[in-house]
Design a protein around this motif. Structure first.
Motif, mmCIF file in Angstrom:
data_model
loop_
_atom_site.group_PDB
_atom_site.id
_atom_site.type_symbol
_atom_site.label_atom_id
_atom_site.label_comp_id
_atom_site.label_asym_id
_atom_site.label_seq_id
_atom_site.Cartn_x
_atom_site.Cartn_y
_atom_site.Cartn_z
ATOM 1 N N ALA A 67 -6.249 10.012 3.299
ATOM 2 C CA ALA A 67 -5.439 10.628 2.236
ATOM 3 C C ALA A 67 -3.956 10.538 2.541
ATOM 4 O O ALA A 67 -3.134 10.808 1.685
ATOM 5 N N ASP A 119 -4.516 13.491 -1.629
ATOM 6 C CA ASP A 119 -5.538 12.473 -1.860
ATOM 7 C C ASP A 119 -4.818 11.203 -2.301
ATOM 8 O O ASP A 119 -3.977 11.240 -3.185
ATOM 9 N N TYR A 120 -5.140 10.099 -1.673
ATOM 10 C CA TYR A 120 -4.464 8.831 -1.939
ATOM 11 C C TYR A 120 -2.952 8.988 -1.923
ATOM 12 O O TYR A 120 -2.244 8.428 -2.758
ATOM 13 N N GLY A 121 -2.432 9.775 -0.980
ATOM 14 C CA GLY A 121 -0.992 9.892 -0.820
ATOM 15 C C GLY A 121 -0.322 10.803 -1.830
ATOM 16 O O GLY A 121 0.893 10.962 -1.806
ATOM 17 N N ARG A 122 -1.112 11.371 -2.744
ATOM 18 C CA ARG A 122 -0.509 12.280 -3.729
ATOM 19 C C ARG A 122 -0.974 13.695 -3.468
ATOM 20 O O ARG A 122 -2.069 13.923 -2.973
ATOM 21 N N ALA A 136 -12.030 15.543 -5.328
ATOM 22 C CA ALA A 136 -11.552 14.638 -4.277
ATOM 23 C C ALA A 136 -12.513 14.624 -3.094
ATOM 24 O O ALA A 136 -12.755 13.588 -2.479
ATOM 25 N N LEU A 147 0.851 -1.187 0.000
ATOM 26 C CA LEU A 147 0.000 0.000 0.000
ATOM 27 C C LEU A 147 0.896 1.249 0.000
ATOM 28 O O LEU A 147 1.742 1.402 0.858
ATOM 29 N N ASP A 174 2.879 9.050 -1.841
ATOM 30 C CA ASP A 174 3.361 8.638 -3.150
ATOM 31 C C ASP A 174 4.118 9.777 -3.822
ATOM 32 O O ASP A 174 3.520 10.747 -4.275
#
Lengths: 626, 274
Positions: free
Chosen positions: B54, B240-243, B262, B30, B34
């Motif tokens: 996030a 959001d989602y690590g970005r 988002a 996971l 990122d």
């Protein structure tokens, strides 16, 4: 006339049977018979009988207190006490019947009936919730067979052996004698006496609830003091022996037992004292609190001075035998204070504390022994080796701490437990035999010599322990209230956050382990000098557990608590020899009770107050300015 | 706090106090953070926002050394801090609070703050045992400064209470006080107004502003309450989602279609765009 509520009758039943189970259990493990050996008051009551009375008394008190809180009338309260007493005796009575030749068939019958009763009860429950009929019949049969196998085989064993002793060795003739109050032959008279006495004790317990608070406090105080003095008759006599002439002593004690008249007098005096304290104690405390700070400090100072005087004079007040006990207690106080640095301050659950104790003892033994293993005859004295033992234990603590630095909580406990075992195995190993003597240990350790006087007696060794304990106490108080102490507490509370505060947790933990080990080494060295020989089997896991228990019972991170814990857990079993057989049973029971009722220990640790102190200083400064 | 106060009240922009390049953190497959590039301007009140999950708290944990990042680098005041332990990072001038308050529960409030001053303490255990004057002096100063900080966060008179017995709002304040005790250049606040009522939220917002204006600390906060975020932030990073999906001034973020998507989904983004 008000009725008993359902929850009240349930509490009578459960608590009564619970105290009954307690009585039966203590009897079945042999405690009652063993305690019977010690008379509390000459020809009146023994410690074993006291146990039989205290259970219904205390339970009656508790139950009646609940009843009174829910507004029950006095008559009902007293009768509930009687009921509790009878219920307390019930399990013991059944056991008595099972144990007698005439009524053993009852046991047989019960054992054979159990599977049927249990199965029918279960089936009835199933029927009530409307289970399938085939399931009900099937489960009835299954339970009868399953429990039946166990139950019938027990029945068979008793039939063959003809008594209970094969299964319950402590249900002996001695036990029967105690619980029937010396009517072992006439069973029915014995049972009647037991029921009567137990009911009376239960009623007395209930009666206590009805007595107004002040006389009640006085009565309980008087009773408590008298029974304690009686139970510790031997100890009290040893103390008096130092200070009172032989004839007076003879009037008070018959051998080690309190005579009846002095017991009565003691009861009256202590009740009156208790009464006065209950009446005026509150006022006295109030008055003390109202004193000016300077006066209060003076009173405190005088108290401290008296306490210090007693500590200094102790060996002359209590005599040789008890001094020996005091030295043992002191050694454990020393270890308790040391282990408390790891457990209480830094929260590191170290179950291998015996390691440091063993290291200290062996270092002293090998370096000072004048026996075959001591190759350094007479070069090193006790005083020179004490610092060596301290440093060696610190090294051991450091070395054993390094691999466990990353472990927490339970894992740390298990790992340190392992280290404790390793030390025991090393001490007894053939590998180290040429050095430390294997199973034979090290012998001929000379006593410490102080300015030409050999400190041979416990009265003299006491002072070494006292000084060591005071030094340790001083160090641990200073550390507790310092940057280091706060680092440790932070690690105890939350290690991750402690790191986030900038604390080098690895370093702080190493320091805690190392400093904690130091006093263990000193304690071990003193122990070795006191006993004169060092054997591997002195260093078992039980030492670690003893020390841990005394900290928990006394109060984690509380210095006075540790002293109290050591007196209770180490001193009492030494003073009451009857206790020592059941030492670990009582430790277990005491720990469970403490965890439920008073998890913070007898004397909980106090918070250091920073703001209040500052406030007082500010007021003083303002006063000075004016 | 006087020694830290900047003469002109509000500090000048001195460039980037915290900067990350290509920061990545994975948890066995996971990707929580990122390939993130971001910066925090010195002297700013900056916010990290983003939907649940996030990677905001993970982001904090990476900066403070609780997690070691797998790729990239983090620069604080121009020096690399990734690879250092949490205590070293705290000593270099970053301190933080936690989403679920993590005080030293069985220590008093004032002791919590005394522990917070750890990076500046020099006394040793030997000094403590011997009662050296230097140690005593330091202890007295520590205590005095702890009392000042208690006053600063509004907990005067509650210093001897166990921190677990303080009210929720007081615990939040105490945690900030403890974080301030290390005299940080950068403070990371993880949801400082969570669970507070509107009045307490306003008080906390004002307090955060005072931190920056009076004490001159750069503040980074994770926050869900958009009113708070838009009210006090000067710089916002949206994850959001690590970005990172957006970065900049509050006004620009509010109208950014990616951000709206988002938070509210594609339809909402299109609706607002249309």
């Amino acid at each position: 006339m008000n009725m008993l509520r359902a929850e009240n009758s349930r509490s009578i039943l459960t608590l009564g049977l619970l105290s009954g189970a307690f009585i039966l259990f203590t009897g079945a493990v042999g405690m009652i018979a063993a305690f019977h050996e010690r008379e509390v008051v000459d020809d009146v009551i023994s410690l074993g009988q006291l146990l039989l009375l205290l259970a219904p008394f205390a339970t009656g008190f508790v139950v009646s207190d609940r009843l009174r809180a829910s507004g029950t009338g006095s008559l009902l309260i007293i009768s509930s006490g009687v009921a509790v007493g009878l219920l307390t005796a019930l399990p013991t009575v059944i056991m008595l019947l099972f144990n007698s030749d005439e009524y053993r068939f009852l046991l047989d019958l019960t054992l054979k009936l159990i599977p049927f009763v249990a199965a029918t009860y279960y089936a009835w429950q199933q029927y009530r919730i409307g289970s399938d009929q085939r399931l009900i019949i099937g489960s009835w049969l299954a339970i009868v067979v399953l429990i039946g196998i166990v139950s019938f085989s027990f029945a068979l064993i008793f039939e063959i052996k003809g008594d209970l002793r094969s299964v319950l060795p402590n249900i002996s003739r001695d036990w029967v004698e105690v619980v029937t109050f010396d009517h072992p032959k006439e069973l029915m008279t014995g049972i009647a006496t037991l029921l009567l006495v137990s009911a009376g004790a239960g009623a007395a317990g209930s009666f206590m609830v009805l007595v107004p608070p002040i006389p009640r406090q006085a009565l309980l105080y008087g009773l408590g003091v008298t029974l304690l003095v009686g139970a510790f008759g031997e100890t009290v006599r040893l103390i008096l022996q130092e200070n009172v002439d032989r004839d007076t002593l003879k009037q008070i004690f018959r051998r080690d037992t309190l005579r009846q008249d002095p017991a009565l007098m003691l009861f009256i005096v202590s009740t009156v004292a208790g009464f006065l304290w209950a009446m005026f104690g509150q006022q006295a405390r109030q008055g003390f609190a109202n004193l000016e700070p300077s006066r209060r400090r003076m009173v405190n100072g005088v108290g401290l001075l008296i306490f210090a005087g007693i500590l200094l004079m102790l060996p002359w007040l209590i005599g040789r035998t008890l001094s020996d006990v005091a030295v043992t207690i002191g050694i454990f106080v020393l270890m308790g204070l040391g282990l408390n640095i790891a457990i209480g301050l830094a929260g590191l659950l170290d179950l291998g504390y015996v390691t440091n104790y063993a290291v200290g003892a062996y270092i002293l033994a090998v370096l000072t022994s004048i026996g075959p293993l001591g190759r350094l005859d007479g070069v090193f004295t006790f005083w020179m080796v004490i610092p060596v033992a301290l440093l060696a234990a610190m090294c051991a603590g450091f070395v054993f701490a390094v691999p466990v630095l990353r472990m927490r909580g339970d894992y740390l406990a298990i790992a340190t437990l392992g280290f404790g075992e390793i030390i025991g195995k090393l001490a007894i190993s053939d590998w180290l035999k040429p050095l430390i003597g294997g199973a034979q240990g090290v012998q001929a350790i000379p006593k410490p010599v102080f300015f030409g006087t050999e400190l041979r007696n416990p009265e003299q060794l006491y002072y070494i322990v006292l000084v060591a304990s005071l030094v340790t106490l001083f160090v641990s108080i200073r550390l507790n209230n310092s940057r280091t102490g706060r680092q440790w507490m932070a690690i105890r509370e939350d290690e991750d956050v402690a790191t986030a505060m900038g604390i080098d947790t690895a370093r702080a933990k190493l320091l805690a382990f190392t400093l904690s080990a130091a006093t263990g080494g000193v304690a071990g060295a003193i122990f070795a000098a006191k006993v004169g020989t060092v054997f591997p089997n002195s260093f078992t896991v039980f030492i670690s557990i003893n020390v841990l228990s005394l900290i928990i019972v006394g109060g984690i991170a509380s210095n006075p608590g540790i002293v109290v814990g050591a007196v209770v857990l180490i001193g009492l079993p030494e003073l009451l020899r009857e206790f020592s057989d059941f030492r670990f049973l009582m430790y277990g029971a005491l720990l469970v009770i403490m965890m439920i009722k008073r998890p913070q220990g007898f004397i909980p640790s106090k918070l250091v107050s920073h703001e209040i102190r500052a406030g007082v200083n500010a007021k003083a400064a303002a006063a000075a300015a004016n | 706090m006087a020694n830290e106060k900047q003469a002109n009240g509000r500090p000048k922009d001195q460039g980037r106090i915290l900067e990350a390049k290509g920061m990545t953190k994975r948890f066995s497959g996971l990707v929580a953070v990122d390939n993130l590039d971001f910066y925090i301007p010195a002297g700013a009140i900056a916010s990290i926002i983003g939907p649940n999950g996030a990677g905001k708290t993970t982001f904090f944990n990476c900066i403070t050394g609780f997690y070691q990042i797998d790729e990239g680098e983090i620069l604080f005041d121009g020096a690399r801090i990734n690879g250092k332990t949490p205590d070293q990072i705290t000593r270099s001038g970053i301190s933080r609070t936690f989403q679920n308050i993590r005080l030293f529960n069985n220590m008093s409030a004032i002791e919590n703050i005394m522990v917070g001053q750890e990076p500046h303490l020099r006394s040793t255990w030997i000094g403590a045992i011997l009662g050296l004057p230097s140690t005593r002096g330091e202890d007295a100063r520590t205590e005095e400064r702890a009392r000042e900080l208690l006053r600063f966060v509004g907990l005067e008179g509650k210093g001897d209470m166990l921190s677990k017995n303080l009210s929720y709002g007081d615990q939040r304040r105490l945690e900030i006080g403890r974080a301030l005790a290390s005299k940080p250049k950068l403070i990371l606040l993880d949801e400082p107004t969570a669970g507070m009522n509107p009045r307490e939220t306003i008080e906390t917002t004002d307090f955060i502003r005072r931190l920056r204006d009076e004490v001159g600390i750069t503040v980074v906060l994770i926050e869900h309450d958009m009113r708070v975020v838009m009210d006090i932030s000067e710089h916002i990073t949206v994850l959001d989602y690590g970005r990172k999906i957006a970065e900049g001034l509050p006004a620009a973020i509010q109208t950014n279609p990616d951000v709206i998507e988002a938070y509210l989904g594609r339809g909402a983004a299109q609706a607002s765009g249309a």
